[in-house]
Write an enzyme that holds these catalytic residues in place. Structure first.
Site, mmCIF file in Angstrom:
data_model
loop_
_atom_site.group_PDB
_atom_site.id
_atom_site.type_symbol
_atom_site.label_atom_id
_atom_site.label_comp_id
_atom_site.label_asym_id
_atom_site.label_seq_id
_atom_site.Cartn_x
_atom_site.Cartn_y
_atom_site.Cartn_z
ATOM 1 N N TYR A 141 132.513 57.287 81.035
ATOM 2 C CA TYR A 141 133.824 56.648 81.143
ATOM 3 C C TYR A 141 133.592 55.153 81.178
ATOM 4 O O TYR A 141 132.855 54.662 82.044
ATOM 5 C CB TYR A 141 134.467 57.111 82.451
ATOM 6 C CG TYR A 141 135.933 56.842 82.587
ATOM 7 C CD1 TYR A 141 136.853 57.491 81.776
ATOM 8 C CD2 TYR A 141 136.413 55.964 83.562
ATOM 9 C CE1 TYR A 141 138.218 57.272 81.925
ATOM 10 C CE2 TYR A 141 137.771 55.744 83.716
ATOM 11 C CZ TYR A 141 138.669 56.405 82.895
ATOM 12 O OH TYR A 141 140.020 56.197 83.051
ATOM 13 N N ASP B 77 131.101 51.051 87.011
ATOM 14 C CA ASP B 77 130.735 49.639 87.036
ATOM 15 C C ASP B 77 131.971 48.826 86.750
ATOM 16 O O ASP B 77 132.802 49.191 85.926
ATOM 17 C CB ASP B 77 129.628 49.357 86.015
ATOM 18 C CG ASP B 77 128.285 49.789 86.576
ATOM 19 O OD1 ASP B 77 128.096 49.636 87.792
ATOM 20 O OD2 ASP B 77 127.455 50.300 85.820
ATOM 21 N N PHE C 171 117.922 47.957 79.875
ATOM 22 C CA PHE C 171 118.703 48.987 80.574
ATOM 23 C C PHE C 171 118.323 49.072 82.045
ATOM 24 O O PHE C 171 119.163 49.180 82.923
ATOM 25 C CB PHE C 171 118.355 50.350 79.999
ATOM 26 C CG PHE C 171 119.311 50.863 78.975
ATOM 27 C CD1 PHE C 171 120.413 50.146 78.574
ATOM 28 C CD2 PHE C 171 119.100 52.119 78.424
ATOM 29 C CE1 PHE C 171 121.273 50.649 77.630
ATOM 30 C CE2 PHE C 171 119.955 52.632 77.480
ATOM 31 C CZ PHE C 171 121.043 51.891 77.082
HETATM 32 P P1 FAD Z 1 129.519 54.629 94.980
HETATM 33 O O1 FAD Z 1 128.857 55.884 95.366
HETATM 34 O O2 FAD Z 1 130.900 54.394 95.428
HETATM 35 O O3 FAD Z 1 128.658 53.394 95.420
HETATM 36 C C1 FAD Z 1 127.299 53.223 95.027
HETATM 37 C C2 FAD Z 1 126.630 52.320 96.028
HETATM 38 O O4 FAD Z 1 127.267 51.042 96.049
HETATM 39 C C3 FAD Z 1 126.701 52.837 97.436
HETATM 40 O O5 FAD Z 1 125.696 53.783 97.692
HETATM 41 C C4 FAD Z 1 126.566 51.574 98.226
HETATM 42 O O6 FAD Z 1 125.217 51.186 98.348
HETATM 43 C C5 FAD Z 1 127.315 50.565 97.382
HETATM 44 N N1 FAD Z 1 128.734 50.473 97.795
HETATM 45 C C6 FAD Z 1 129.763 51.284 97.419
HETATM 46 N N2 FAD Z 1 130.909 50.888 97.999
HETATM 47 C C7 FAD Z 1 130.623 49.824 98.753
HETATM 48 C C8 FAD Z 1 131.392 48.947 99.586
HETATM 49 N N3 FAD Z 1 132.701 49.101 99.747
HETATM 50 N N4 FAD Z 1 130.736 47.934 100.209
HETATM 51 C C9 FAD Z 1 129.389 47.760 100.032
HETATM 52 N N5 FAD Z 1 128.624 48.543 99.258
HETATM 53 C C10 FAD Z 1 129.221 49.542 98.623
HETATM 54 N N6 FAD Z 1 129.148 53.908 85.176
HETATM 55 C C11 FAD Z 1 130.239 53.844 84.371
HETATM 56 O O7 FAD Z 1 130.869 52.767 84.293
HETATM 57 N N7 FAD Z 1 130.644 54.922 83.605
HETATM 58 C C12 FAD Z 1 130.000 56.113 83.659
HETATM 59 O O8 FAD Z 1 130.400 57.057 82.991
HETATM 60 C C13 FAD Z 1 128.865 56.233 84.517
HETATM 61 N N8 FAD Z 1 128.191 57.397 84.631
HETATM 62 C C14 FAD Z 1 127.147 57.500 85.528
HETATM 63 C C15 FAD Z 1 126.507 58.742 85.686
HETATM 64 C C16 FAD Z 1 125.447 58.883 86.582
HETATM 65 C C17 FAD Z 1 124.795 60.216 86.739
HETATM 66 C C18 FAD Z 1 124.992 57.751 87.326
HETATM 67 C C19 FAD Z 1 123.830 57.875 88.264
HETATM 68 C C20 FAD Z 1 125.616 56.515 87.170
HETATM 69 C C21 FAD Z 1 126.704 56.369 86.281
HETATM 70 N N9 FAD Z 1 127.387 55.163 86.122
HETATM 71 C C22 FAD Z 1 128.466 55.079 85.269
HETATM 72 C C23 FAD Z 1 126.967 53.973 86.873
HETATM 73 C C24 FAD Z 1 127.763 53.848 88.179
HETATM 74 O O9 FAD Z 1 129.129 53.736 87.906
HETATM 75 C C25 FAD Z 1 127.293 52.599 88.899
HETATM 76 O O10 FAD Z 1 125.995 52.777 89.397
HETATM 77 C C26 FAD Z 1 128.243 52.084 89.976
HETATM 78 O O11 FAD Z 1 127.829 50.779 90.329
HETATM 79 C C27 FAD Z 1 128.263 52.939 91.235
HETATM 80 O O12 FAD Z 1 128.987 54.086 91.061
HETATM 81 P P2 FAD Z 1 128.911 55.248 92.201
HETATM 82 O O13 FAD Z 1 129.848 56.282 91.790
HETATM 83 O O14 FAD Z 1 127.522 55.601 92.462
HETATM 84 O O15 FAD Z 1 129.523 54.415 93.404
#
Ligand code: FAD
Length: 279
Positions: free
Chosen positions: A43, A102, A209
Site C-alpha cells: 500500500y 511510511d 533499500f
Molecule cells: P508501528 O508498528 O506503528 O510502528 C513501528 C515502530 O515505530 C514502533 O515499533 C516504534 O518503535 C515506532 N513508533 C510507532 N509509533 C510511535 C509513536 N507514536 N511514537 C514513537 N515511536 C513510534 N510501508 C508502506 O508504506 N507500505 C507497505 O505496504 C508496507 N508493507 C510492509 C510490510 C512488512 C512486512 C514490513 C515489515 C514493513 C512494511 N512497510 C510498508 C514499512 C512500514 O510501513 C514502516 O516500517 C513503518 O515505518 C512502520 O510501520 P509499522 O506498521 O511497523 O508501524
C-alpha cells in the site's frame, strides 16, 4: 515428514496499464508452483496506491489466489478506511497486513500518531475476528524506536489489539531473529513470527533499500558484494546462497514461514525457494 513452512510472496501494485495482467501471466505462475499460502500487495505511503492495491488484490482473487492487501491509515479518515475494508470483505479478502505505513514527505509528521496498533484496533472494532491480521516486526529494531524495549512495547500493543501473526522486516543475520523471538517470548508474545526475505539482485539497490528500511547488511557481506559488484551474475549467485542458507538455518531453529519481497519479479525468489530442502 518435516515441519510445514508457510510461504508468501509480496508484490507492489504495478504502475503500467498492463502491469497487473503481466504480473498474473508472467510472475504468478512461476511462484504459484511453490504453493504459497497467499500473495500480499503493498500500500503506497499515505494511500497513494489505494486503487492500485485494490485492483491488484481483486485480480489475484478472481484468478483463484489468496491475496492480502497491506493497509495503513495514512491521511485517511477512519470512515474511509472502514469503507475500504468493507470493499475488501465483499471481494473475499480474509487477511490484511496492517501497518502504520511510511509517511510520504510533505504529509507531515502528525500522521505518526496513527500507528499500526490503532489500525488493528479499528479493524477488530468494526469487523471482529473476520480478518486474519498480520503486522510488521523488526528484529533489528525499527529506525524510529528510541530503544529496543520501547520498540517491543509498540509490537506488544499491536498484538494486544488483536494481531494474529507477524512478518519481519528483512535481515541477513539470523541472530537478530533469535534475539527478537526470545524477547517476545519473555513478554508472553507467542504469535507466529514469519521471516521477511529480500533476495539480493544488485549491490547498489540492496544497499539503498537497506539504508531506507533500517536493515543491516553485515560487514562480511558488504565486502563480498563490493568485490563482486562488476559481475551481476556473481552477485545474484552470492545473494541466492546467503538467502538460502538463512532460510535453512531459520527453519531448523523453528521459524514458522517465509515472506519474500519479490519486487514483482520471480527469478531470484524462485531460485532460493527451489533450493530449500524443507519445502
Ligand atoms: P508501528 O508498528 O506503528 O510502528 C513501528 C515502530 O515505530 C514502533 O515499533 C516504534 O518503535 C515506532 N513508533 C510507532 N509509533 C510511535 C509513536 N507514536 N511514537 C514513537 N515511536 C513510534 N510501508 C508502506 O508504506 N507500505 C507497505 O505496504 C508496507 N508493507 C510492509 C510490510 C512488512 C512486512 C514490513 C515489515 C514493513 C512494511 N512497510 C510498508 C514499512 C512500514 O510501513 C514502516 O516500517 C513503518 O515505518 C512502520 O510501520 P509499522 O506498521 O511497523 O508501524
Amino acid at each position: 515428514m518435516g515441519r510445514q513452512s508457510r510461504l508468501s510472496f509480496e508484490f507492489f501494485p504495478p504502475r503500467e496499464g498492463d502491469g497487473i495482467s503481466k504480473l498474473l501471466s508472467n510472475v504468478v505462475p512461476r511462484l504459484q508452483a511453490k504453493s504459497p499460502a497467499f500473495y500480499s500487495v503493498t500500500y503506497g505511503a499515505g494511500g497513494t496506491t489505494r486503487d492500485g492495491t485494490f485492483d491488484t488484490v481483486k485480480t489475484l482473487i478472481e484468478a483463484g489466489h489468496d491475496a492480502a492487501p497491506h493497509l495503513s491509515i495514512g491521511a485517511d479518515s477512519e470512515d474511509t478506511v472502514v469503507a475500504l475494508l468493507q470493499r475488501y470483505r465483499d471481494i473475499g479478502v480474509r487477511r490484511i497486513v496492517a501497518l502504520r505505513g511510511d509517511v510520504p514527505s510533505g504529509l507531515g509528521r502528525s500522521l505518526r500518531s496513527a500507528n499500526a496498533q490503532a489500525l488493528v484496533a479499528l479493524i477488530r472494532g468494526n469487523f471482529g475476528d473476520y480478518f486474519q491480521l498480520e503486522v510488521a516486526a523488526y528484529p533489528e529494531i525499527h529506525p524510529d524506536a528510541t530503544s529496543p524495549d520501547s520498540d517491543l512495547d509498540y509490537f506488544a500493543d499491536k498484538v494486544a489489539a488483536g494481531a494474529n501473526s507477524a512478518i519481519t522486516q528483512y535481515f541477513y543475520s539470523p541472530y537478530a531473529y533469535y534475539d527478537f523471538r526470545e524477547r517476545c517470548s519473555r513478554r508472553g508474545l507467542d504469535l507466529p513470527i514469519h521471516v521477511g526475505i529480500m533476495p539480493i539482485t544488485g549491490v547498489e539497490s540492496i544497499v539503498r533499500f537497506s539504508a531506507k528500511a533500517g536493515a543491516d547488511i553485515p560487514r562480511w557481506m558488504l565486502k563480498k558484494l563490493d568485490s563482486l559488484a562488476h559481475d551481476d551474475e556473481a552477485v545474484r549467485d552470492f545473494g541466492c546462497d546467503v538467502c538460502t542458507r538463512l532460510c535453512e538455518d531459520l527453519h531448523a531453529e523453528g521459524a514458522p514461514g517465509f515472506h519474500f519481497y519479490t519486487l514483482n519479479r520471480w527469478g531470484a525468489t524462485r531460485r532460493i525457494v527451489d533450493r530449500l530442502s524443507f519445502l
